[in-house]
Design a protein around this motif. Structure first.
Motif, PDB file in Angstrom:
ATOM      1  N   GLY A 169       0.607  -1.285   0.456  1.00 13.18           N
ATOM      2  CA  GLY A 169      -0.587  -0.052  -0.057  1.00 13.18           C
ATOM      3  C   GLY A 169       0.925   1.384   0.444  1.00 13.18           C
ATOM      4  O   GLY A 169       0.561   2.031  -0.607  1.00 13.18           O
ATOM      5  N   ILE A 170       1.904   1.215   0.629  1.00  6.84           N
ATOM      6  CA  ILE A 170       2.873   2.610   0.189  1.00  6.84           C
ATOM      7  C   ILE A 170       3.271   3.099  -1.029  1.00  6.84           C
ATOM      8  O   ILE A 170       3.319   3.987  -1.071  1.00  6.84           O
ATOM      9  CB  ILE A 170       4.237   2.675   1.681  1.00  6.84           C
ATOM     10  N   VAL A 171       4.690   1.690  -1.217  1.00  2.00           N
ATOM     11  CA  VAL A 171       4.596   1.675  -2.159  1.00  2.00           C
ATOM     12  C   VAL A 171       3.500   2.188  -3.616  1.00  2.00           C
ATOM     13  O   VAL A 171       3.773   3.253  -4.440  1.00  2.00           O
ATOM     14  CB  VAL A 171       4.977   0.220  -3.396  1.00  2.00           C
ATOM     15  N   VAL A 172       2.352   1.846  -2.999  1.00  4.86           N
ATOM     16  CA  VAL A 172       1.315   1.831  -4.302  1.00  4.86           C
ATOM     17  C   VAL A 172       1.150   3.618  -4.613  1.00  4.86           C
ATOM     18  O   VAL A 172       0.955   3.868  -4.841  1.00  4.86           O
ATOM     19  CB  VAL A 172       0.402   1.185  -4.505  1.00  4.86           C
ATOM     20  N   ALA A 173       0.903   3.590  -2.802  1.00  6.80           N
ATOM     21  CA  ALA A 173       0.359   5.439  -2.593  1.00  6.80           C
ATOM     22  C   ALA A 173       1.450   6.538  -3.409  1.00  6.80           C
ATOM     23  O   ALA A 173       1.279   7.210  -3.428  1.00  6.80           O
ATOM     24  CB  ALA A 173       0.262   5.470  -1.133  1.00  6.80           C
ATOM     25  N   TRP A 174       3.006   6.004  -2.686  1.00  9.24           N
ATOM     26  CA  TRP A 174       4.140   6.476  -3.224  1.00  9.24           C
ATOM     27  C   TRP A 174       3.894   7.359  -4.798  1.00  9.24           C
ATOM     28  O   TRP A 174       4.077   8.236  -5.797  1.00  9.24           O
ATOM     29  CB  TRP A 174       4.939   6.076  -2.565  1.00  9.24           C
ATOM     30  N   ALA A 175       3.970   5.594  -5.807  1.00 13.55           N
ATOM     31  CA  ALA A 175       3.873   5.658  -7.219  1.00 13.55           C
ATOM     32  C   ALA A 175       2.276   6.376  -7.664  1.00 13.55           C
ATOM     33  O   ALA A 175       2.759   7.087  -8.754  1.00 13.55           O
ATOM     34  CB  ALA A 175       3.404   4.595  -7.372  1.00 13.55           C
ATOM     35  N   LEU A 176       1.141   6.366  -7.417  1.00 12.13           N
ATOM     36  CA  LEU A 176       0.309   7.154  -7.683  1.00 12.13           C
ATOM     37  C   LEU A 176       0.352   8.433  -7.525  1.00 12.13           C
ATOM     38  O   LEU A 176      -0.253   9.690  -8.029  1.00 12.13           O
ATOM     39  CB  LEU A 176      -0.563   6.204  -6.848  1.00 12.13           C
ATOM     40  N   CYS A 177       0.614   9.043  -5.560  1.00 15.26           N
ATOM     41  CA  CYS A 177       0.619  10.383  -5.526  1.00 15.26           C
ATOM     42  C   CYS A 177       1.081  11.126  -6.021  1.00 15.26           C
ATOM     43  O   CYS A 177       1.737  12.708  -5.665  1.00 15.26           O
ATOM     44  CB  CYS A 177      -0.362  10.401  -3.855  1.00 15.26           C
ATOM     45  N   ARG A 178       2.388  10.574  -4.762  1.00 17.10           N
ATOM     46  CA  ARG A 178       3.913  11.647  -5.646  1.00 17.10           C
ATOM     47  C   ARG A 178       4.501  12.429  -6.659  1.00 17.10           C
ATOM     48  O   ARG A 178       4.096  13.464  -6.636  1.00 17.10           O
ATOM     49  CB  ARG A 178       5.201  11.076  -5.692  1.00 17.10           C
ATOM     50  N   PRO A 179       3.838  11.612  -7.786  1.00 12.46           N
ATOM     51  CA  PRO A 179       3.661  12.504  -9.221  1.00 12.46           C
ATOM     52  C   PRO A 179       2.522  13.061  -9.385  1.00 12.46           C
ATOM     53  O   PRO A 179       3.108  14.471 -10.041  1.00 12.46           O
ATOM     54  CB  PRO A 179       3.816  11.292 -10.670  1.00 12.46           C
ATOM     55  N   LEU A 180       2.028  13.439  -8.953  1.00 13.74           N
ATOM     56  CA  LEU A 180       0.860  14.402  -8.811  1.00 13.74           C
ATOM     57  C   LEU A 180       1.038  15.977  -7.497  1.00 13.74           C
ATOM     58  O   LEU A 180       0.452  16.396  -8.630  1.00 13.74           O
ATOM     59  CB  LEU A 180      -1.117  13.746  -7.659  1.00 13.74           C
ATOM     60  N   GLU A 181       1.807  15.070  -6.380  1.00  7.45           N
ATOM     61  CA  GLU A 181       1.764  16.109  -5.840  1.00  7.45           C
ATOM     62  C   GLU A 181       2.886  17.008  -6.923  1.00  7.45           C
ATOM     63  O   GLU A 181       3.169  18.590  -6.018  1.00  7.45           O
ATOM     64  CB  GLU A 181       2.527  16.063  -4.590  1.00  7.45           C
ATOM     65  N   ALA A 182       3.938  16.457  -7.474  1.00  4.90           N
ATOM     66  CA  ALA A 182       4.733  17.509  -8.067  1.00  4.90           C
ATOM     67  C   ALA A 182       4.208  17.790  -8.783  1.00  4.90           C
ATOM     68  O   ALA A 182       4.790  18.926  -9.383  1.00  4.90           O
ATOM     69  CB  ALA A 182       6.188  16.749  -8.042  1.00  4.90           C
ATOM     70  N   TRP A 183       3.431  17.696  -9.380  1.00  2.00           N
ATOM     71  CA  TRP A 183       2.502  17.968 -11.120  1.00  2.00           C
ATOM     72  C   TRP A 183       1.600  19.420 -10.583  1.00  2.00           C
ATOM     73  O   TRP A 183       1.899  20.398 -11.232  1.00  2.00           O
ATOM     74  CB  TRP A 183       1.957  17.057 -11.471  1.00  2.00           C
ATOM     75  N   ARG A 184       1.426  19.230  -9.883  1.00  2.00           N
ATOM     76  CA  ARG A 184       0.147  20.063  -9.256  1.00  2.00           C
ATOM     77  C   ARG A 184      -0.368  20.854  -8.030  1.00  2.00           C
ATOM     78  O   ARG A 184      -1.044  20.262  -7.178  1.00  2.00           O
ATOM     79  CB  ARG A 184      -1.651  20.484 -10.103  1.00  2.00           C
TER      80      ARG A 184
END
Length: 313
Positions: free
Chosen positions: A49-64
């Motif tokens: 869950g940590i890995v999937v959340a990081w892979a999904l959310c971290r790019p979004l946080e960097a994007w906008r």
């Protein structure tokens, strides 16, 4: 899917056989081997869950991003919360310990000639439609989580614990697990009891936990994102949940409590669907230590405040 499942089972078995089982043997705890294997299963799901959340959310946080991160120390504290929580220990303990109580209860019902009132007993067609049954479990548990969340904001002693979660002024996807240990225990027991009452199969339980936690991670992400006029009413978005974390949303003034499905907020009059609004977060009326203190400090302050609330202080 079968290949992935087999690979996961093989990995779990290898780790248990070569790491966990020798440790249990050395400590004389082999009587706990079955529970330890179940914990390992939960722990691996937690790490996944940590890995999937990081892979999904971290790019979004960097994007906008909604805001730049000014206090990375507070975010690192949230990361510690996440790794301590997502080993799956508390929900597993609730599920395992309550299972014995369920077995005794079902035994009594059987002796009385009654069937345990699980979801599939009440709706027999679900037995032939496992996907529909799984979806029903998710919806019911999400509904239960909505009311637990409202209770956290309603009872003064519970808010004293839950305020730790709301105190974060630099909200990111790591903030999801920023909770007092006692709050996590209550949540795990609540979730475990309802899962057992509706008959969630043990194999599906960690998957449901994974889905709901991923949804919560995304809803806490520091990203300027909503799902549109229709989508906002189907799934909880980062915008929808950020409104819940706005300062005026704390305590008795809460809104947008839902974890996965906003329909509960709509149905019970707590929804705010105003789009394009990404307010600051935090609880300025609460002690500063809840926002900027370390994990131990926040736990101690939360416990002291809960005792004070119960004592009427």
């Amino acid at each position: 899917m079968t290949g992935i499942s087999d690979l996961y089972t093989d990995l779990t078995g290898w780790i248990f056989e070569h790491a966990l089982q020798p440790l249990l043997y050395a400590l004389g705890l082999m009587d706990w081997a079955e529970d330890a294997y179940a914990w390992l299963d939960f722990a691996l799901f937690g790490l996944l869950g940590i890995v999937v959340a990081w892979a999904l959310c971290r790019p979004l946080e960097a994007w906008r991003p909604v805001e730049p991160l000014a206090d990375r120390g507070a975010v690192r504290t949230d990361m510690l919360y996440t790794f301590l929580s997502r080993l799956g220990l508390l929900p597993l303990l609730a599920f395992v310990l309550l299972a014995s109580a369920q077995a005794a209860w079902e035994g009594w019902l059987t002796e009385a000639g009654l069937l345990p009132p699980t979801l599939e007993e009440m709706l027999p067609p679900l037995r032939d439609h496992p996907v529909a049954a799984f979806a029903a479990y998710v919806v019911i548990l999400d509904f239960a989580e909505y009311w637990r969340h409202r209770a956290q904001h309603t009872f003064r002693w519970w808010w004293a614990l839950h305020a730790i979660h709301h105190a974060q002024r630099q909200m990111t996807f790591w903030t999801d697990d920023r909770n007092h240990v006692l709050d996590d225990v209550l949540a795990a027991v609540w979730f475990g009891v309802i899962a057992l009452l509706i008959g969630v199969p043990p194999g599906q339980f960690p998957v449901i936990v994974l889905i709901l936690r991923l949804a919560e991670s995304l809803s806490h992400a520091n990203v300027r994102l909503d799902y549109g006029r229709v989508g906002e009413r189907l799934l909880v978005s980062p915008r929808f949940h950020r409104q819940h974390h706005a300062p005026l949303s704390a305590g008795a003034h809460g809104q947008n409590y839902a974890v996965l499905l906003p329909v509960w907020d709509w149905a019970f009059g707590t929804a705010n669907f105003r789009r394009g609004v990404f307010p600051p977060t935090g609880t300025p009326e609460e002690p500063e230590s809840l926002a900027s203190g370390g994990w131990l400090r926040q736990q101690a302050v939360g416990l002291r405040r809960m005792v004070g609330a119960i004592a009427g202080r």
